[in-house]
Scaffold this active site. Structure first.
Site, PDB file in Angstrom:
ATOM      1  N   ASP A  50     -11.657   2.396   3.177  1.00 31.21           N
ATOM      2  CA  ASP A  50     -11.833   0.778   3.014  1.00 31.21           C
ATOM      3  C   ASP A  50     -13.342   0.622   2.413  1.00 31.21           C
ATOM      4  OD1 ASP A  50      -9.788  -1.169   3.068  1.00 31.21           O
ATOM      5  OD2 ASP A  50      -9.538  -0.685   5.192  1.00 31.21           O
TER       6      ASP A  50
ATOM      7  N   GLN B  52      -5.576  -1.743   9.103  1.00 30.04           N
ATOM      8  CA  GLN B  52      -5.402  -3.323   8.533  1.00 30.04           C
ATOM      9  C   GLN B  52      -6.000  -4.208   9.501  1.00 30.04           C
ATOM     10  OE1 GLN B  52      -3.960  -3.436   5.202  1.00 30.04           O
ATOM     11  NE2 GLN B  52      -4.503  -5.896   5.500  1.00 30.04           N
TER      12      GLN B  52
ATOM     13  N   LYS C 213       0.916  -1.150  -0.145  1.00 31.00           N
ATOM     14  CA  LYS C 213      -0.288   0.034   0.165  1.00 31.00           C
ATOM     15  C   LYS C 213       1.025   1.247  -0.007  1.00 31.00           C
ATOM     16  CE  LYS C 213      -3.984  -2.373   1.790  1.00 31.00           C
ATOM     17  NZ  LYS C 213      -4.736  -3.162   2.967  1.00 31.00           N
TER      18      LYS C 213
HETATM   19  N1  GUN Z   1      -7.518  -7.225   5.170  1.00 31.58           N
HETATM   20  C1  GUN Z   1      -7.760  -8.068   4.349  1.00 31.58           C
HETATM   21  N2  GUN Z   1      -8.366  -7.438   3.308  1.00 31.58           N
HETATM   22  C2  GUN Z   1      -8.090  -6.026   3.821  1.00 31.58           C
HETATM   23  C3  GUN Z   1      -8.543  -4.828   3.497  1.00 31.58           C
HETATM   24  O1  GUN Z   1      -9.139  -4.716   2.167  1.00 31.58           O
HETATM   25  N3  GUN Z   1      -8.596  -3.652   4.062  1.00 31.58           N
HETATM   26  C4  GUN Z   1      -8.106  -3.777   5.408  1.00 31.58           C
HETATM   27  N4  GUN Z   1      -8.082  -2.653   6.227  1.00 31.58           N
HETATM   28  N5  GUN Z   1      -7.709  -4.879   5.920  1.00 31.58           N
HETATM   29  C5  GUN Z   1      -7.771  -5.967   5.121  1.00 31.58           C
END
Ligand code: GUN
Length: 296
Positions: free
Chosen positions: A120, A97, A53
């Site tokens: 998200d 996350q 990211k």
């Molecule tokens: N963990 C697995 N996929 C995601 C996602 O799309 N966003 C976040 N914040 N955590 C995740």
């Protein structure tokens, strides 16, 4: 043989467009979009995702602010960080996350994020907006990436039968809500099947478009897919390399060798949905910046 859908290439194309727009905004306003990424603990997969990211942000000129917190961080401390990020004018998007350590209530944290910064798309306000078709919202990144790939490979989605395997809050449920909407990118007849289905193949064989987000290798085999279907594999499973058991490889939820002989198009793992998830996160962060800087 199916066309192999190159998610990496589509994501690169999207990043290119985002990069140009960020540069333009910077010239006009002197500001760039900012994304705060919060990671609690040392989950190795999460560490990889967070790194990707950050790299994605760097590539397009989005400022990224990383908050790497130790695994014992209290819920109060995390909430206090979220409040600070909510108030920071440099931060347009906030991503915590998942999964979080078990002593932290994931819902309480997601609910604390300002919905206008929830890139998200997990906050109930954004979930609700997706359900009612209010486009002034954030679509969760993985289903959003699936939607873009599907639209590139199916000409007219209207009335097509989209079957989703998996009902998670991150992929299956939001994708179903997005694809049932009456708009150009969707307008599908949607079926969601899951672990309680007695015969998953009964549903998957009816799919014009099949999205598999079950979290289990070989969930979909060749004899479970209709000839000519478009297949999107969201799964990421790390397994021992059959050619060299000392190594590991990534595979999806779909048996690629079997299904690519039946489908008209299929995403590989890796290189399919994964890169799209990051591209959509960058796109959401740009959208957040624009919404927050919109003149009233
Ligand atoms: N963990 C697995 N996929 C995601 C996602 O799309 N966003 C976040 N914040 N955590 C995740």
């Amino acid at each position: 043989m199916a066309i192999v859908i190159d998610g990496k290439a589509v994501a690169a194309e999207l990043r290119d467009g985002i990069c140009k727009e960020v540069a333009m905004l910077k010239e006009k306003s002197g500001k760039v979009p900012g994304l705060a990424v919060v990671l609690v603990g040392e989950n190795p997969a999460s560490q990889v995702y967070v790194r990707m990211k950050r790299k994605g942000c760097e590539e397009v000129g989005i400022a990224s602010y990383q908050h790497l917190l130790h695994a014992e961080t209290s819920q109060e401390a995390l909430l206090s960080l979220i409040n600070k990020l909510n108030a920071s004018p440099d931060v347009n998007g906030i991503l915590v996350q998942l999964p979080l350590p078990s002593h932290i209530d994931e819902r309480a944290i997601i609910n604390a994020i300002d919905p206008r910064k929830d890139v998200d798309g997990f906050h109930p306000v954004n979930v609700g907006k997706v359900v009612i078709g209010d486009e002034d919202c954030f679509y969760p990144c993985t289903p959003f990436g699936c939607q873009v790939l599907i639209n590139r490979h199916v000409n007219d989605l209207k009335g097509k039968h989209l079957v989703i395997v998996g009902r998670s809050n991150i992929v299956g449920k939001p994708l179903a809500n997005m694809m049932v909407q009456k708009n150009k990118m969707a307008n599908c007849v949607v079926t969601v099947c899951h672990t309680a289905a007695q015969d998953i193949a009964y549903y998957t064989r009816q799919a014009d478009v099949l999205v598999v987000a079950a979290g289990k290798q070989n969930t979909v085999r060749g004899n479970m897919v209709k000839e000519g279907a478009v297949v999107i594999d969201v799964g990421v499973n790390r397994i021992a390399d059959p050619d060299d058991p000392s190594k590991t490889i990534l595979v999806g939820d779909v048996n690629f060798d079997e299904v690519s002989k039946v489908a008209s198009a299929i995403t590989p793992v890796p290189g399919g949905v994964g890169p799209m998830t990051i591209a959509m996160l960058l796109s959401n962060t740009l959208k957040a910046f624009k919404l927050q800087n919109r003149r009233a």
